[in-house]
Structures are given as structure tokens and as C-alpha cells.
Design a protein around this motif. Structure first.
Motif, PDB file in Angstrom:
ATOM      1  N   LEU A  10      -0.638  -0.356   0.016  1.00 39.79           N
ATOM      2  CA  LEU A  10      -0.997  -1.419   0.945  1.00 39.79           C
ATOM      3  C   LEU A  10      -2.492  -1.700   0.902  1.00 39.79           C
ATOM      4  O   LEU A  10      -2.926  -2.855   0.893  1.00 39.79           O
ATOM      5  CB  LEU A  10      -0.581  -1.017   2.370  1.00 39.79           C
ATOM      6  CG  LEU A  10      -0.960  -2.002   3.477  1.00 39.79           C
ATOM      7  CD1 LEU A  10      -0.240  -3.332   3.282  1.00 39.79           C
ATOM      8  CD2 LEU A  10      -0.634  -1.414   4.845  1.00 39.79           C
ATOM      9  N   LEU A  11      -3.288  -0.643   0.861  1.00 41.43           N
ATOM     10  CA  LEU A  11      -4.741  -0.798   0.958  1.00 41.43           C
ATOM     11  C   LEU A  11      -5.401  -1.168  -0.366  1.00 41.43           C
ATOM     12  O   LEU A  11      -6.445  -1.835  -0.375  1.00 41.43           O
ATOM     13  CB  LEU A  11      -5.368   0.498   1.492  1.00 41.43           C
ATOM     14  CG  LEU A  11      -4.886   0.955   2.876  1.00 41.43           C
ATOM     15  CD1 LEU A  11      -5.532   2.278   3.245  1.00 41.43           C
ATOM     16  CD2 LEU A  11      -5.180  -0.099   3.931  1.00 41.43           C
ATOM     17  N   MET A  12      -4.810  -0.752  -1.483  1.00 37.52           N
ATOM     18  CA  MET A  12      -5.510  -0.859  -2.762  1.00 37.52           C
ATOM     19  C   MET A  12      -4.891  -1.852  -3.752  1.00 37.52           C
ATOM     20  O   MET A  12      -5.516  -2.144  -4.777  1.00 37.52           O
ATOM     21  CB  MET A  12      -5.568   0.522  -3.431  1.00 37.52           C
ATOM     22  CG  MET A  12      -6.227   1.597  -2.582  1.00 37.52           C
ATOM     23  SD  MET A  12      -7.878   1.151  -1.981  1.00 37.52           S
ATOM     24  CE  MET A  12      -8.774   0.993  -3.522  1.00 37.52           C
ATOM     25  N   SER A  13      -3.709  -2.386  -3.480  1.00 38.28           N
ATOM     26  CA  SER A  13      -3.069  -3.257  -4.471  1.00 38.28           C
ATOM     27  C   SER A  13      -3.831  -4.556  -4.677  1.00 38.28           C
ATOM     28  O   SER A  13      -4.044  -4.995  -5.813  1.00 38.28           O
ATOM     29  CB  SER A  13      -1.625  -3.552  -4.053  1.00 38.28           C
ATOM     30  OG  SER A  13      -0.838  -2.403  -4.181  1.00 38.28           O
ATOM     31  N   MET A  14      -4.245  -5.208  -3.592  1.00 36.90           N
ATOM     32  CA  MET A  14      -4.974  -6.465  -3.758  1.00 36.90           C
ATOM     33  C   MET A  14      -6.349  -6.235  -4.385  1.00 36.90           C
ATOM     34  O   MET A  14      -6.740  -6.985  -5.295  1.00 36.90           O
ATOM     35  CB  MET A  14      -5.100  -7.199  -2.412  1.00 36.90           C
ATOM     36  CG  MET A  14      -5.414  -8.678  -2.570  1.00 36.90           C
ATOM     37  SD  MET A  14      -4.209  -9.585  -3.604  1.00 36.90           S
ATOM     38  CE  MET A  14      -2.779  -9.637  -2.535  1.00 36.90           C
ATOM     39  N   PRO A  15      -7.124  -5.209  -3.960  1.00 38.12           N
ATOM     40  CA  PRO A  15      -8.350  -4.895  -4.712  1.00 38.12           C
ATOM     41  C   PRO A  15      -8.070  -4.609  -6.180  1.00 38.12           C
ATOM     42  O   PRO A  15      -8.890  -4.938  -7.043  1.00 38.12           O
ATOM     43  CB  PRO A  15      -8.898  -3.649  -3.999  1.00 38.12           C
ATOM     44  CG  PRO A  15      -8.389  -3.765  -2.610  1.00 38.12           C
ATOM     45  CD  PRO A  15      -7.025  -4.392  -2.730  1.00 38.12           C
ATOM     46  N   SER A  16      -6.902  -4.024  -6.481  1.00 38.31           N
ATOM     47  CA  SER A  16      -6.553  -3.764  -7.876  1.00 38.31           C
ATOM     48  C   SER A  16      -6.451  -5.052  -8.678  1.00 38.31           C
ATOM     49  O   SER A  16      -6.859  -5.119  -9.840  1.00 38.31           O
ATOM     50  CB  SER A  16      -5.221  -3.010  -7.955  1.00 38.31           C
ATOM     51  OG  SER A  16      -5.315  -1.750  -7.348  1.00 38.31           O
ATOM     52  N   SER A  17      -5.890  -6.105  -8.055  1.00 40.64           N
ATOM     53  CA  SER A  17      -5.758  -7.373  -8.778  1.00 40.64           C
ATOM     54  C   SER A  17      -7.119  -7.952  -9.120  1.00 40.64           C
ATOM     55  O   SER A  17      -7.302  -8.545 -10.190  1.00 40.64           O
ATOM     56  CB  SER A  17      -4.949  -8.376  -7.945  1.00 40.64           C
ATOM     57  OG  SER A  17      -5.680  -8.810  -6.810  1.00 40.64           O
ATOM     58  N   GLY A  66       0.311 -12.530  -6.852  1.00 45.82           N
ATOM     59  CA  GLY A  66       1.666 -12.362  -6.338  1.00 45.82           C
ATOM     60  C   GLY A  66       2.218 -10.990  -6.666  1.00 45.82           C
ATOM     61  O   GLY A  66       2.867 -10.350  -5.836  1.00 45.82           O
ATOM     62  N   SER A  67       1.955 -10.529  -7.886  1.00 48.61           N
ATOM     63  CA  SER A  67       2.379  -9.180  -8.270  1.00 48.61           C
ATOM     64  C   SER A  67       1.705  -8.133  -7.394  1.00 48.61           C
ATOM     65  O   SER A  67       2.344  -7.173  -6.950  1.00 48.61           O
ATOM     66  CB  SER A  67       2.038  -8.944  -9.745  1.00 48.61           C
ATOM     67  OG  SER A  67       2.375  -7.635 -10.138  1.00 48.61           O
ATOM     68  N   ALA A  68       0.413  -8.322  -7.121  1.00 45.17           N
ATOM     69  CA  ALA A  68      -0.307  -7.371  -6.265  1.00 45.17           C
ATOM     70  C   ALA A  68       0.272  -7.356  -4.858  1.00 45.17           C
ATOM     71  O   ALA A  68       0.384  -6.299  -4.230  1.00 45.17           O
ATOM     72  CB  ALA A  68      -1.789  -7.727  -6.228  1.00 45.17           C
ATOM     73  N   LEU A  69       0.664  -8.547  -4.355  1.00 47.83           N
ATOM     74  CA  LEU A  69       1.255  -8.615  -3.020  1.00 47.83           C
ATOM     75  C   LEU A  69       2.581  -7.852  -2.978  1.00 47.83           C
ATOM     76  O   LEU A  69       2.864  -7.121  -2.018  1.00 47.83           O
ATOM     77  CB  LEU A  69       1.475 -10.071  -2.620  1.00 47.83           C
ATOM     78  CG  LEU A  69       2.046 -10.287  -1.216  1.00 47.83           C
ATOM     79  CD1 LEU A  69       1.051  -9.835  -0.151  1.00 47.83           C
ATOM     80  CD2 LEU A  69       2.419 -11.744  -0.995  1.00 47.83           C
ATOM     81  N   LEU A  70       3.393  -7.994  -4.024  1.00 47.31           N
ATOM     82  CA  LEU A  70       4.649  -7.255  -4.069  1.00 47.31           C
ATOM     83  C   LEU A  70       4.400  -5.756  -4.154  1.00 47.31           C
ATOM     84  O   LEU A  70       5.138  -4.962  -3.538  1.00 47.31           O
ATOM     85  CB  LEU A  70       5.487  -7.721  -5.262  1.00 47.31           C
ATOM     86  CG  LEU A  70       6.020  -9.155  -5.201  1.00 47.31           C
ATOM     87  CD1 LEU A  70       6.823  -9.485  -6.455  1.00 47.31           C
ATOM     88  CD2 LEU A  70       6.874  -9.372  -3.960  1.00 47.31           C
ATOM     89  N   ILE A  71       3.374  -5.352  -4.896  1.00 48.91           N
ATOM     90  CA  ILE A  71       3.034  -3.929  -4.968  1.00 48.91           C
ATOM     91  C   ILE A  71       2.592  -3.418  -3.599  1.00 48.91           C
ATOM     92  O   ILE A  71       2.864  -2.268  -3.224  1.00 48.91           O
ATOM     93  CB  ILE A  71       1.949  -3.685  -6.027  1.00 48.91           C
ATOM     94  CG1 ILE A  71       2.500  -3.982  -7.428  1.00 48.91           C
ATOM     95  CG2 ILE A  71       1.440  -2.249  -5.972  1.00 48.91           C
ATOM     96  CD1 ILE A  71       3.676  -3.122  -7.823  1.00 48.91           C
ATOM     97  N   MET A  72       1.914  -4.272  -2.815  1.00 52.26           N
ATOM     98  CA  MET A  72       1.563  -3.877  -1.449  1.00 52.26           C
ATOM     99  C   MET A  72       2.815  -3.538  -0.646  1.00 52.26           C
ATOM    100  O   MET A  72       2.778  -2.709   0.260  1.00 52.26           O
ATOM    101  CB  MET A  72       0.770  -4.992  -0.769  1.00 52.26           C
ATOM    102  CG  MET A  72      -0.636  -5.188  -1.305  1.00 52.26           C
ATOM    103  SD  MET A  72      -1.472  -6.637  -0.595  1.00 52.26           S
ATOM    104  CE  MET A  72      -1.671  -6.098   1.111  1.00 52.26           C
ATOM    105  N   GLY A  73       3.934  -4.182  -0.996  1.00 56.80           N
ATOM    106  CA  GLY A  73       5.184  -3.871  -0.320  1.00 56.80           C
ATOM    107  C   GLY A  73       5.625  -2.439  -0.511  1.00 56.80           C
ATOM    108  O   GLY A  73       6.427  -1.922   0.276  1.00 56.80           O
TER     109      GLY A  73
END
Length: 434
Positions: free
Chosen positions: A67-74, A378-385
Motif C-alpha cells: 500500500l505504501l510503496m507501490s505508487m512510489p515504485s511506479s 494502473g498496475s501500481a494501483l492494483l499492486i497497492m491492493g
């Protein structure tokens, strides 16, 4: 009008096979590091003297990083590219594994949790890359088939992980040791628990070295980059992920789906233990659930899309998952299977692994449909899931402490009910207005 670029599938077949092989190795690594939590939870519960709720902080610390790191990962991937992103992800995981060493010497549960969070952070980067790669690497109608192949690598490693960990950590005399621990005074109990927890030092040191070397190998491998994509869908007045309802609803479906997956795998040992089965006797149960999942993947590879469309398979699996979840909660009779006599609810919990195999594979292509150049975010958002792996097991642990392990499984029912909604209706939404 913007000319639509050729998809990633037009790259040379050799590059595609190289990508699939490397992705298979990555998914194997994901599975080994993730599903060892199924044995870490009861292990830490004994060695660190934890409640159910506290023991499920293992899953929380590991998966909240998504949740915390997926969007920074993108955004990291935008700067360094996919290949270097994979390398950095493996090296961050290696650092997380090394944190188990000081945590073990101090028998300090919070440091273990920091190590698990760091491992999860590295995985958040790798998952963002891998799931986008495998979705785009071929024909969209075969995405579920390719994801199933990756799932076999993931769950195959998951079957091995608890067994390898048990082989490296547990001893034949441990069953007697576990019975003695509550009867000892504080000093003797502390010494035995210190000796027990120090057993993780060697396996996690070896794991850290392997993760670092895999990162080096990927750095010098011929893994191709995913080219930038443009799409009329993403450029037609929509510049934000929140303008794609099917993506947002898909992320919620991922959140709930992975929570059910972790509950079915990571709680089964403690649940069987509540019925009198010892840790050493129950250690193989997570492997049963993962084996059911592999059977589901094999069915997906054989049936999709030759005999069954992937959307129809998604719908069937969501309904089957809901049925099994209800049976876990309401059935209560003994079943003798695989040389073990267990309550029927345990076997239905294990059976949830079968439909769960193709639910993930069904959600991803539907949620990413039409995103075009927003596919990375979008992939990062799904990974946040995947943070559902952190939160839903904690909810289960809390319910198990205040009620019982069996009653806590009611948390699965609304999760699968929502997945049914997304499979039949939610993925169709293209606007928030009526």
C-alpha cells in the motif's frame, strides 16, 4: 488523431521467451519469500509469545508495504527503467532478509517486523514490474493463461517454502519442547525461546545472499524493456486513474481477493491447532492449499481460451470461492483425507485455493483494459491492493481472539461476494455517472 503504437507482443519471440523465463524466476522468488509467512506466523507466536492478533502482524508488516510503496515504485521505474527497478527490488529484499539476524539475536519482534516490511517493499517494486510485463507480453485473451503459468511458479515455491523452513529450523524433539515451554520458569523459558529464535539466522542469511546475487544476474541478463505505449483510450480526455471506475473497482477486488488467499494459507495451521493438531503435524497444510491453487492454474492453462473464455472462468471461480467460504463457516463433520482426519471446515478452507488461482488472473486484464499510457500507474494501483494481505488477516486475527477461529472465517464471505459483483458487473463500469 494519435496513431496507436504496435503492442509489446510484436517484439521478437526470443525476447518474449527471455522475459517469460525471467518472470517465472521472479514469481518463484515472490512465492518463496511470501508464503513462508504461513510457518513464520505460528513460529513467532511460540518463540515471541504472541496472541493471535500479534502473530498476524507478520502478514500486516509484510503486505502493508504494498500500500505504501507501490505508487512510489511506479515513479522509481519511470526514473531508472524496469530492468534497474528489478535489480533494486531484489537488493532491497536482501537487506530485509539480513535484518532477521539482529532481530533473532535480540529476540526482538518489532525488528522482525521491520525486516518483513523491507522484504515487502522490494517485492512491491518487483510485483509492479512483473504483473504489468506478463499482462502485456502477449495476446490479451491469453493473459489469464500466462498469469496461470506464473502462478504455478509462485505457488510451487510456496509449497516448498514452509517445508524448507521447517527442515532448516525445526527439530524432531521440538514437539516435546513446545509442550514444556509453558511449564518452565521465566529464566528457563527465555533461554529455550532464545535458542529457538536463533535458528532463523542461517536460513535468512543464505536467503539474503541469494537475493543479492539474483539482482546481479538480472542486471546482466538480456531482459527486454517494455516500450512506452500510447492509447486513444488514455488520451481521450482522461488523465487520471480515478477516471477509470473499472480500474478502481478492480483494485478493491484485488484487495479483497488477496486477503482471502492469505487467510486460506496463513491461518490453516493455527486453525488446525485449535482442534488439537500440533505445529509439526499441521506444517504441511499450507502446502495442501497451494497444491489446490496449482491445480486451478493447470486447469486455467488447459481450458483458457480453448474451451472457456477467461471472463466466464473468472465468474465461475468467484461463485465457487463464495460457496467454499460459506461451507467453511457452516459445516462441522470429520473427514479423513490424505492420511489426516480433520474437520470438514479445514478441508473447505484448503479447497479455497482452487478457485483463488484464477480470480487474480481474471481481475488483472479486466482492470487494465483501455488504460494505455496510464498502464504503469494502473498496475501500481492494483499492486497497492495487495495491502489486503495485511489488513484482512489482521481483521481475522482480531475476530479469532474475541470469538473463535471458526467464526472469524465469516470475514471471507463479504470478500467473495464483492468479487462476484466485480466479475459480473463491476468490470463493465466506464464512468462514475449513472
Amino acid at each position: 488523431m494519435i496513431k496507436k503504437q504496435e503492442p509489446f507482443t510484436t517484439k521478437a519471440k526470443r525476447d518474449n521467451w527471455i522475459a517469460v523465463a525471467i518472470l517465472g524466476m521472479m514469481f518463484f522468488t515472490f512465492g518463496f519469500v511470501s508464503w513462508v509467512n504461513a510457518i513464520l506466523i505460528p513460529y513467532f507466536k511460540i518463540a515471541c509469545e504472541l496472541t493471535n492478533f500479534q502473530s498476524y502482524l507478520v502478514a500486516f508488516a509484510f503486505y502493508i508495504s504494498y500500500l505504501l510503496m507501490s505508487m512510489p515504485s511506479s515513479y522509481l521505474l519511470k526514473i531508472v527503467g524496469y530492468k534497474w527497478g528489478i535489480v533494486i527490488g531484489f537488493w532491497i529484499m536482501a537487506a530485509g532478509a539480513l535484518l532477521f539476524v539482529p532481530a533473532a539475536y535480540g529476540r526482538t519482534y518489532p525488528v522482525f517486523l521491520i525486516g518483513l516490511f523491507t522484504l515487502g517493499t522490494g517485492l512491491a517494486i518487483l510485483q509492479t514490474v512483473a504483473n504489468l510485463y506478463i499482462t502485456l507480453v502477449g495476446d490479451r485473451e491469453r493473459a489469464a493463461q500466462r498469469i496461470s503459468i506464473m502462478g504455478i511458479c509462485n505457488k510451487g515455491a510456496g509449497i516448498l517454502a514452509p517445508l524448507v523452513f521447517s527442515w532448516a529450523v525445526f527439530r524432531a524433539s521440538d514437539q516435546e519442547l513446545f509442550l514444556q515451554i509453558p511449564l518452565l520458569d521465566d529464566m528457563q523459558r527465555g533461554m529455550l525461546l532464545d535458542e529457538l529464535i536463533l535458528r532463523v539466522v542461517t536460513p535468512y542469511t543464505v536467503l539474503a545472499i541469494l537475493l543479492f546475487l539474483i539482482g546481479v544476474w538480472v542486471r546482466f541478463s538480456p531482459l527486454p524493456e517494455i516500450p512506452q505505449q500510447k492509447s486513444l483510450d488514455a488520451s481521450d480526455g482522461r488523465t487520471s486513474l480515478w477516471q477509470f471506475p473499472h480500474l478502481i473497482l478492480g483494485a478493491i477486488a484485488i484487495f479483497l481477493h488477496v486477503g482471502t488467499q492469505v487467510i486460506a494459507i496463513d491461518t490453516v495451521i493455527n486453525y488446525a491447532g485449535s482442534m488439537g493438531l500440533s505445529l509439526l503435524e499441521a506444517k504441511a497444510l499450507p502446502s495442501f492449499t497451494l497444491s489446490a491453487t496449482i491445480i486451478g492454474y493447470l486447469l486455467g492453462i488447459f481450458l483458457i481460451p480453448r474451451f472457456v473464455k477467461q471472463k466466464l472462468m473468472f465468474r465461475l471461480c468467484s461463485l465457487l470461492g463464495l460457496t467454499f467460504a460459506l461451507l467453511v463457516c457452516v459445516t462441522d463433520f470429520p473427514v479423513y483425507l490424505a492420511g489426516m482426519r480433520l474437520d470438514s471446515s479445514v478441508w473447505f478452507l484448503i479447497a479455497i485455493g482452487l478457485p483463488n488461482a484464477l480470480i487474480w488472473a481474471g481481475i488483472w486484464p479486466l482492470a487494465l483494459d483501455g488504460l494505455g499510457d496510464l498502464a504503469k500507474q494502473g498496475s501500481a494501483l492494483l499492486i497497492m491492493g495487495l495491502s489486503g494481505n495485511a489488513i484482512i488477516p489482521m481483521l481475522y486475527g482480531w475476530m479469532a481472539d474475541i470469538n473463535s477461529e471458526r467464526e472469524a472465517y465469516w470475514v471471507l464471505v463479504p470478500c467473495f461476494a464483492y468479487i462476484v459483483f466485480y466479475a459480473f458487473w463491476g468490470h463493465r463500469y466506464r464512468t462514475w455517472s449513472k
